[in-house]
Enzyme design. Structure first.
Site, mmCIF file in Angstrom:
data_model
loop_
_atom_site.group_PDB
_atom_site.id
_atom_site.type_symbol
_atom_site.label_atom_id
_atom_site.label_comp_id
_atom_site.label_asym_id
_atom_site.label_seq_id
_atom_site.Cartn_x
_atom_site.Cartn_y
_atom_site.Cartn_z
ATOM 1 N N GLY A 1 0.807 -1.207 0.000
ATOM 2 C CA GLY A 1 0.000 0.000 0.000
ATOM 3 C C GLY A 1 0.843 1.261 0.000
ATOM 4 C CG ASP A 2 3.704 4.194 1.458
ATOM 5 O OD1 ASP A 2 4.480 4.713 0.639
ATOM 6 O OD2 ASP A 2 3.149 4.846 2.367
#
Length: 474
Positions: free
Chosen positions: A259-260
């Protein structure tokens, strides 16, 4: 007639006894195979003289019983063997619920392929630590930070490995608190090793970290390889691997869905990082695959206030990812990002291929120095192919502090069916290009050049792992 009947009965009994013998023999053989001692070999920095299993210290692998104390007791006992050839702790098949625990030197934590270490949901199982001195505050909140699930500080010769065993941070609990702004301290990471040297993290599957997955910080001689790291692409700040103020690091043969940023290279935040003054340097990244629709394959920064120098990335694959190798910095960061080399990168379905940002304005507090300008120079990309791309490049330097000595060569970018009209958006940058399509901006004129990539090898590249083993009734 009577004799015949008796004879038949006797024959039947003999047959039954014979079959029962075969069955008993088969069951015995099956049980012997099931419970026989097996040996698993694995690569490691060093092999250990002594070995123990978590169940020797009261571990219960039912997924419900807390094993925090079992891990702590096991490691405390095995730490006494550091001077006598070291020790390894085997996490056997099962589901092992635990809070944070600390490792020791000359030690191997081995996670069996059928074992899952589960992060506890009870916050009391996660001790609080002071903020990192190069950051000045927590990343999630001004207060302290929760200790990582697997933590170690001031260690030498520590190995965290397995034959693809799993560490599950059960991060949904923490993601929810973060999104609801209910955190007073920074979320824990899955693995954090501080102030240490000769570190190996390998051959594991890491899932659902509360925040960053792997965070070596203030450390040297670090090998990270053969990791599979998985998190929902909408999970907050689940960076894959974040080398932070580290020297001589090797990251290779790994796959991250995040997610990053899949990899985020760091070295401290604004005035705190400038004061701490510990760069990340001599970093090799190779044979690495990333999927991260909203972030970078490899980010340099944004916390780079101790400096980032001599990063060598090659044979990188990015799929459905926001950007390739991205530089993130801002006024107030100070320090430098320089001598960066990227080659043989293949990308598919990207928003940006190249992205540099000089206005990444997140600061720890108002005390940053507005005169602390970062130096971004010597950034080299070569042999890059990309398909289904929206923007070729967005390169934003800083007014009166341009990013310089940027080189692109042998770059072939194929655009999506609906690309942006302005493919190379450049401000406050200076450099050269050669054999680049689509045509780059005027600030990057064409020159007959192949962008450099070092021919020497870093010391960490020549570190060879030994073949070690664990034995047990698995």
């Amino acid at each position: 007639m009577e004799f015949s009947r008796k004879s038949h009965v006797i024959e039947t009994l003999i047959s039954a006894i014979f079959l029962l013998g075969l069955l008993s023999s088969s069951v015995a053989e099956s049980l012997a195979v099931r419970y026989a001692t097996s040996t698993i070999t694995f690569p490691a920095l060093n092999c250990r003289k002594h070995s123990a299993v978590l169940t020797d210290f009261g571990g219960v692998g039912d997924g419900k019983t807390s094993n925090t104390q079992a891990f702590k007791t096991a490691i405390a006992n095995l730490s006494q063997l550091a001077a006598d050839g070291g020790a390894q702790l085997i996490v056997p098949p099962g589901k092992w619920l635990t809070g944070s625990f600390n490792l020791t030197s000359h030690f191997t934590l081995f996670v069996h392929k059928d074992a899952v270490i589960l992060g506890a949901q009870d916050e009391s199982e996660w001790p609080l630590l002071p903020v990192l001195p190069s950051y000045g505050r927590g990343r999630d909140a001004p207060g302290g930070r929760f200790s990582s699930l697997i933590f170690g500080t001031n260690l030498t010769d520590v190995v965290i490995t397995g034959n693809n065993g799993t560490i599950d941070g059960q991060g949904a609990y923490w993601w929810k608190k973060f999104k609801e702004d209910k955190l007073n301290e920074t979320r824990p990471y899955l693995i954090e090793i501080m102030y240490s040297n000769h570190v190996q993290i390998s051959n594991l599957t890491l899932v659902n970290s509360p925040s960053w997955n792997v965070h070596p910080v203030y450390s040297s001689d670090v090998i990270i390889q053969h990791l599979t790291i998985l998190a929902p692409v909408d999970s907050p700040n689940t960076d894959g691997i974040d080398p932070d103020s580290c020297t001589n690091t090797r990251i290779e043969d790994s796959f991250v869905v995040s997610g990053d940023d899949c990899i985020a290279v760091k070295s401290g935040w604004d005035q705190y990082g400038i004061k701490f003054n510990m760069p990340t340097k001599h970093l090799v990244i190779r044979r690495f695959t990333c999927i991260s629709p909203d972030s970078a394959t490899i980010a340099l920064g944004s916390e780079m206030s101790g400096g980032i120098q001599d990063v060598r990335a090659e044979n990188i694959t990015a799929i459905n990812t926001q950007s390739g190798v991205r530089i993130k910095t801002a006024v107030g960061r100070g320090a430098y990002v320089k001598d960066i080399y990227v080659r043989r990168m293949a990308m598919n379905t990207m928003k940006y291929v190249f992205w540099m940002t000089g206005s990444y304005g997140s600061h720890p507090d108002p005390g940053f120095d507005p005169r602390a300008f970062p130096i971004i120079k010597g950034i080299n990309y070569r042999d890059i192919v990309a398909d289904n791309v929206t923007y070729s490049a967005k390169l934003e330097g800083i007014e009166k502090d341009p990013f310089t000595d940027i080189c692109f060569s042998n770059v072939n970018i194929k655009l999506t069916t609906k690309p942006k009209k302005l493919q190379w958006n450049c401000t406050d940058v200076q450099g050269v290009t050669n054999r680049v399509t689509p045509d780059p901006c005027n600030m990057l004129p064409e020159k007959e050049i192949d962008c450099p990539f070092p021919v020497d090898r870093l010391p960490i590249e020549d570190v060879e792992l030994k073949t070690c083993s664990v034995s047990g009734k698995f």
